[in-house]
Design a protein around this motif. Sequence first.
Motif, PDB file in Angstrom:
ATOM      1  N   HIS A  67       0.797  -1.278  -0.057  1.00  0.00           N
ATOM      2  CA  HIS A  67       0.032   0.015  -0.062  1.00  0.00           C
ATOM      3  C   HIS A  67       0.807   1.228   0.058  1.00  0.00           C
ATOM      4  N   GLY A  68       2.119   0.963  -0.166  1.00  0.00           N
ATOM      5  CA  GLY A  68       3.057   2.245  -0.352  1.00  0.00           C
ATOM      6  C   GLY A  68       3.258   2.959   1.030  1.00  0.00           C
ATOM      7  N   THR A  69       2.977   2.505   2.203  1.00  0.00           N
ATOM      8  CA  THR A  69       3.330   3.096   3.318  1.00  0.00           C
ATOM      9  C   THR A  69       4.095   2.504   4.125  1.00  0.00           C
ATOM     10  N   PRO A  70       4.897   3.093   5.075  1.00  0.00           N
ATOM     11  CA  PRO A  70       5.845   2.526   6.046  1.00  0.00           C
ATOM     12  C   PRO A  70       5.184   1.784   7.115  1.00  0.00           C
ATOM     13  N   LEU A  71       5.459   0.637   7.677  1.00  0.00           N
ATOM     14  CA  LEU A  71       4.993  -0.236   8.495  1.00  0.00           C
ATOM     15  C   LEU A  71       4.572   0.699   9.703  1.00  0.00           C
ATOM     16  N   ASN A  72       5.444   1.399  10.014  1.00  0.00           N
ATOM     17  CA  ASN A  72       5.202   2.376  11.364  1.00  0.00           C
ATOM     18  C   ASN A  72       4.170   3.292  11.133  1.00  0.00           C
ATOM     19  N   HIS A  73       4.339   4.024   9.898  1.00  0.00           N
ATOM     20  CA  HIS A  73       3.150   4.673   9.952  1.00  0.00           C
ATOM     21  C   HIS A  73       1.650   4.137   9.807  1.00  0.00           C
ATOM     22  N   LEU A  74       1.580   2.843   9.391  1.00  0.00           N
ATOM     23  CA  LEU A  74       0.302   2.349   9.179  1.00  0.00           C
ATOM     24  C   LEU A  74       0.058   1.793  10.696  1.00  0.00           C
ATOM     25  N   ALA A  75       0.858   1.357  11.344  1.00  0.00           N
ATOM     26  CA  ALA A  75       0.674   1.121  12.842  1.00  0.00           C
ATOM     27  C   ALA A  75       0.021   2.200  13.581  1.00  0.00           C
ATOM     28  N   ILE A  76       0.777   3.453  13.486  1.00  0.00           N
ATOM     29  CA  ILE A  76       0.068   4.525  14.225  1.00  0.00           C
ATOM     30  C   ILE A  76      -1.245   4.851  13.709  1.00  0.00           C
ATOM     31  N   GLN A  77      -1.458   5.139  12.331  1.00  0.00           N
ATOM     32  CA  GLN A  77      -2.623   5.429  11.995  1.00  0.00           C
ATOM     33  C   GLN A  77      -3.848   4.366  12.388  1.00  0.00           C
ATOM     34  N   TRP A  78      -3.437   3.124  12.201  1.00  0.00           N
ATOM     35  CA  TRP A  78      -4.420   2.142  12.724  1.00  0.00           C
ATOM     36  C   TRP A  78      -4.821   2.261  14.283  1.00  0.00           C
TER      37      TRP A  78
END
Length: 336
Positions: free
Chosen positions: A271-282
Motif C-alpha cells: 500500500h506504499g506506506t511504512p509499517l510504522n506509519h500504518l501502525a500509528i494510523q491504525w
Amino acid sequence: MFDPARYDGRMPYRRCGDSGLLLPEISLGFWHNFGHVDDFEEARRIMRRAFDRGVTHFDLANNYGPPPGSAEENVGRILVEDFASHRDELVITTKAGHDMWSGPYGQAGSRKHLLASLDQSLKRLRQNYVDIFYSHCPDPNTRLEETMSALATAVHSGRALYVGLSKYPLKRLKKAVKILKDMGIRCLIYQPPYSILNRWPETEGILDYLLEEGIGCVVFSPLAQGMLTPKYVAGIPEGSRAARSEGFLQAEQVVAQQEKIRALGDLAAAHGTPLNHLAIQWSLRSPAVTSSIIGARTVAQLDDSLDALRSPMPDEGLLAAIDAIAPCVKKKHAED
C-alpha cells in the motif's frame, strides 16, 4: 524561540472523551530514552521539536528512566529552562503505582504511596501541579475506595487538574469510575497498551465502554515497542532493543510475532506506506481513541513518527486485511 506556526493545522487535536480538553493525535512519552543514561541535549531537542510540531501532551510516570525518577528530573529541567512561559500550552501527566522506592510504601495503590509519589514527582518536574495524575496499575490488595480517594485528593488539593486510570481490566475499571463519580471526580482518561499486535482493549470491550461513558483514551506502545517498524521485518537486528538482555522487549516476543510482522510489513509495502506509519494510523482509527503515545530516541525518529499523520487512514479493505493477519476476537462479558 518556538515555531509561531506550530498551531497552523499540521497537528490535529481530538477532544478527550466528552470533556473540554483537547489532545494532539500523537503525544510524546518518556518511558524510554529520557533517563540519566541517555543524551540530555538530544532529549531537549526532541521536546522542543515535538512542541514546534504541535505536540502539547508530554506523558511521564514516577519510575520512568532509567534510573527511576530520572526522566521526570530531566523533563523538569527542560520545562524550567525552555518552556517556562509556555506551561499553559502543555498537558503534563504522571503516574504512580509500580515499584518506585524500597520499603512497604514504594508501590501499589495506597493513599500513602500515591500522594507521596505525586509530591515527589512534582519536585522532580519542578511544577506546582500536573494536568493529569494516573493510577498506573490496579492493585488487587487495596480497596478501590482508598486508591480513588487518593486521586480525588490530588484534584481537590490542586496538585492535579484531572485524574486517569491505566491498565485496569474492564470490571475493575467500571467500579473505579463509579467510585470516582460518587466522590465528585470524573475519570478523564484511560491509558492502555494498544497496537495491531495487542488488541486487548478491543477484546475486553474497554474501547466500547470508554466511548459509551465519554472517557478519553490515550494508548501507548502503538508500535509494540518497535516490533511494528521495518526494523524487525527480517528478524532481530544486532544492537536493537530486542537483541539486548535488559529491557521489556525480549527476543522471544519478536520471534513469536515474526510471521505477523512479516505479513504486516508486506501489506504496508503493497500500500506504499511504512509499517510504522500504518501502525500509528491504525491505533487512531477508533473514535474511542483520543491520542497515541510514541517514544523517540532521536529528533529524526520523532519526525518520522509524526509524519505518520501525513499517511492516509487505512480504508475498510486495508483494515480487513490487517484483521485477517491479526484478528480481534471480542469476549462476552456478564453483567457486573
